[in-house]
Enzyme design. Structure first.
Site, short mmCIF file in Angstrom:
data_model
loop_
_atom_site.label_atom_id
_atom_site.label_comp_id
_atom_site.label_asym_id
_atom_site.label_seq_id
_atom_site.Cartn_x
_atom_site.Cartn_y
_atom_site.Cartn_z
CG HIS A 137 99.64 1.70 43.61
ND1 HIS A 137 99.08 2.55 42.68
CD2 HIS A 137 98.84 0.61 43.61
CE1 HIS A 137 98.00 2.01 42.17
NE2 HIS A 137 97.82 0.82 42.71
CG ASP A 167 100.59 5.32 41.43
OD1 ASP A 167 101.57 4.61 41.74
OD2 ASP A 167 99.41 4.96 41.60
N GLY A 243 93.36 -4.89 41.63
CA GLY A 243 94.05 -5.79 40.72
C GLY A 243 94.09 -5.24 39.30
CB SER A 245 96.45 -0.83 39.99
OG SER A 245 95.61 -0.23 40.90
CG LEU A 300 104.38 28.17 36.12
CD1 LEU A 300 105.10 28.58 34.84
CD2 LEU A 300 102.89 27.97 35.84
N GLY A 301 106.78 27.25 39.35
CA GLY A 301 107.16 28.08 40.50
C GLY A 301 106.06 28.98 41.00
#
Length: 500
Positions: A137, A167, A243, A245, A300-301
Site C-alpha cells: 500500500h 501487503d 509513515g 508502514s 489447502l482448499g
C-alpha cells in the site's frame, strides 16, 4: 499516507528489513538476508545469553537504524475528458443541429486534471545491492518512488514485484555496499518480549520506539487489497504512526522479526497498538518474488468456521469449544484437503509441527508453502487424532455455498433463457432477471425486470451456473452486460464493492 482509515485500523507506510553493515558491506558477492539464511545477530542480549541484564536497546537500535529507509511516492493522474452536462445546449433538440451554439458556447467537453498525490512510508534494505522490502500500500499505483537512506542519499526506485494478499512489495535502487539487517525467526517471538519499531513516521527523520509483543497471529480485517488476504500480525505497543508502514520491528538482538503495517486507532494516529507482518512470512513472499517474479502460494482448499458461529451451527458441525482448533466448515471438491481425506467437521490442530488454533495461524502456516509442497495436517475427528499428508494446490477453491451466497446478494430471481428465446434475441444464451428485490442490483442500478445478462465482468454467461462461476471470479467492481427482449441495444450496469 495515501488514505486515512480511522475507527478500526490504519494501514500506514512501507516495509523494512534490518542488516549488518560492518559484516556484509564489503563482500564481493551481494548479501541478501531473505535468500541467505546464514545471518548472525550483531547484538547479544538476555534472549541469546543467560544472565545478561538489563535489556540493552542501544546496540539493537544503532545496528537497525542504518538499514531502514524513507520512501516518498508521487502518483500522477492522467488527464481525462469529461462532459459538463450543465454546459450542454438546452435548445439542441429544438433546432435539430446545435453546431451554431457549439461555435459560440463550445460543445460542453472539458478536460479534468486531478492533482498529483504524494505519500510517505518506510522500507528495509534486504540486500547490499539495493533490494528493499516495503508494504504494497506504500507503492501501489505510484508513478515516482524516491528512497532516502539514513546517510541522506537519495535514489530513484523501481517496483520489482508486489503481493497485495500479504501487503508486501519489493523495490530496487541502484546502489552498492548498503547495510543489511539480519532476519530473526518470528516463530520464536513470545508474548512480553521487548521489541523496537524503526521507521519514518509523520515525515520525521528516522525514529525508534520501544514496546513489548502484546499478541501474535492477530487478524484485524484491514487488508482488502487482495483476493485471498493473509493476516497473522504480531501485535505490539511500540509507538507507530502514519509513515511507519514498511518499517522494521526489531528484537533486542538487532534482528528483523516483522514489517510494521497497520495501527489500531480511533483517530488515525497511534493509540496503543501496532501490527507487523511476521518476518518468516515476509521471507517466503519476498523470496518468491526475487526467485520467480511472483508469489508461489499453495492452498489447502477449505473454508474455516468463523469464530463467532451461533450455537446451532456449532452443534451442526460438532464444534467443541473446549478444543483449541480450526474447524473445517466446507471442503473444495477439487481441493487439496478433500483429495487427502479431510472432511467437513474435522478440527485442524497442527500444520506440520506447528500448533494452530485460529484461522490466522493456519493461514500463515499454509501461506509459507508453494503449490506442490506436501504438508502434514493433524486433525481431530471425534476423539480420534488423524494425520493427513496433503499436497497443496495452486488456487483458491470456489465452494458451492460461496457461489450461492454471491448470487443471493444480487437480490434477483434468475432463470436460464430458453433456446427459442435466445434465438429470437440473436444470442447463444443468457440469464434473465425475472424479479428484482432487495439486493445489490436494486440498490446500485436501475435495471428492470426482464433484462437478460450475457456477460459478467467480461465473462460470457449462458446459464445460471455460468453466472455463479463468473461472480466468483469477478472482483469488487465490475459491469453486468446484456439486453432487453425486443431490443438489440446493449446495456451496461456497474456494480461496486461487490465482495466487501
Amino acid at each position: 499516507m495515501k488514505s486515512k482509515m480511522k475507527i478500526a485500523a490504519l494501514a500506514f507506510g512501507a516495509v523494512a528489513i534490518i542488516g549488518g553493515y560492518a559484516l556484509f558491506a564489503n563482500n564481493s558477492k551481494p548479501y541478501n538476508s531473505v535468500l541467505q539464511n546464514n545471518s548472525t545477530a550483531f547484538v547479544k542480549t538476555a534472549y541469546t545469553e543467560t544472565g545478561s541484564t538489563p535489556i540493552d536497546f542501544e546496540k539493537a537500535a544503532s545496528s537497525a537504524v542504518p538499514t531502514v529507509v524513507h520512501i516518498k511516492t508521487v502518483t500522477k493522474f492522467k488527464e481525462t475528458a469529461g462532459r459538463n452536462q450543465q454546459q450542454q445546449n438546452p435548445f439542441g433538440d429544438m433546432f435539430g443541429n446545435d453546431d451554431f451554439f457549439k461555435k459560440f458556447f463550445g460543445d460542453g467537453s472539458r478536460s479534468f486534471q486531478q492533482p498529483e498525490q504524494k505519500a510517505s512510508g518506510s522500507g528495509v534494505i534486504i540486500s547490499n545491492d539495493g533490494y528493499i522490502v516495503t508494504n504494497n500500500h506504500v507503492v501501489d499505483g505510484a508513478t515516482d518512488i524516491t528512497v532516502t537512506s539514513n546517510d541522506r542519499k537519495n535514489y530513484k526506485a523501481k517496483v520489482i514485484g508486489t503481493d497485495p494478499n500479504t501487503d508486501l512489495a519489493l523495490i530496487k535502487i541502484d546502489a552498492k555496499n548498503l547495510p543489511v539487517m539480519p532476519l530473526g525467526n518470528s516463530d520464536d517471538v513470545h508474548l512480553g518480549q521487548w521489541v523496537l519499531a524503526v521507521g519514518y513516521p509523520l515525515n520525521l527523520d528516522v525514529t525508534v520506539t520501544q514496546g513489548i509483543v502484546s499478541a501474535k497471529s492477530r487478524n484485524i480485517g484491514i487488508n482488502r487489497q487482495g483476493t485471498a488476504p493473509v493476516e497473522a500480525f504480531i501485535q505490539t505497543d511500540a509507538a507507530v504512526n502514519p509513515g511507519s508502514s514498511g518499517g522494521a520491528l526489531v528484537n533486542t538482538n538487532g534482528e528483523l522479526i516483522g514489517i510494521n503495517t497497520a495501527i489500531a486507532s480511533p483517530t488515525g494516529s497511534y493509540a496503543g497498538y501496532a501490527y507487523s507482518i511476521p518476518s518468516n512470512l515476509m521471507q517466503k513472499v519476498i523470496g518468491d518474488i526475487m526467485k520467480f517474479g511472483t508469489v508461489q502460494r499453495g492452498y489447502l482448499g477449505i473454508s474455516m468456521a468463523p469464530e463467532d458461529l451461533d450455537n446451532a451451527k456449532k452443534k451442526e458441525l460438532g464444534i467443541n469449544d473446549e478444543v483449541a482448533a480450526v474447524w473445517v466448515m466446507e471442503t473444495d471438491p477439487a481441493g487439496a484437503a478433500e483429495e487427502a481425506g479431510i472432511i467437513k467437521g474435522d478440527a485442524i490442530i497442527k500444520i506440520d509441527n506447528a500448533a494452530v488454533n485460529t484461522g490466522a495461524q493456519l493461514a500463515e502456516q499454509v501461506a509459507r508453502h508453494k503449490p506442490g509442497d506436501k504438508i502434514n495436517v493433524t486433525v481431530l475427528r471425534g476423539k480420534e487424532e488423524k494425520v493427513f499428508a496433503v499436497t497443496l494446490k495452486n488456487k483458491v477453491g470456489t465452494f458451492a455455498s460461496q457461489k450461492a451466497a454471491l448470487v443471493e446478494s444480487l437480490g434477483a430471481v434468475l432463470a436460464d433463457v430458453s433456446k427459442d428465446d435466445a434465438k429470437k434475441m440473436n444470442i447463444t444464451g443468457g440469464v434473465q432477471v425475472t424479479e428484482i428485490g432487495d439486493g445489490i442490483i436494486g440498490n446500485e442500478t436501475n435495471m428492470k425486470p426482464g433484462f437478460v445478462i450475457t456477460k459478467v465482468a467480461g465473462i460470457v454467461v449462458k446459464t445460471t451456473e455460468e453466472l455463479r462461476d463468473a461472480l466468483g471470479k469477478a472482483g469488487n467492481n465490475f459491469q453486468i452486460e446484456g439486453l432487453y427482449p425486443g431490443s438489440s441495444e446493449l446495456y451496461y450496469y456497474g456494480i461496486n464493492d461487490f465482495k466487501k
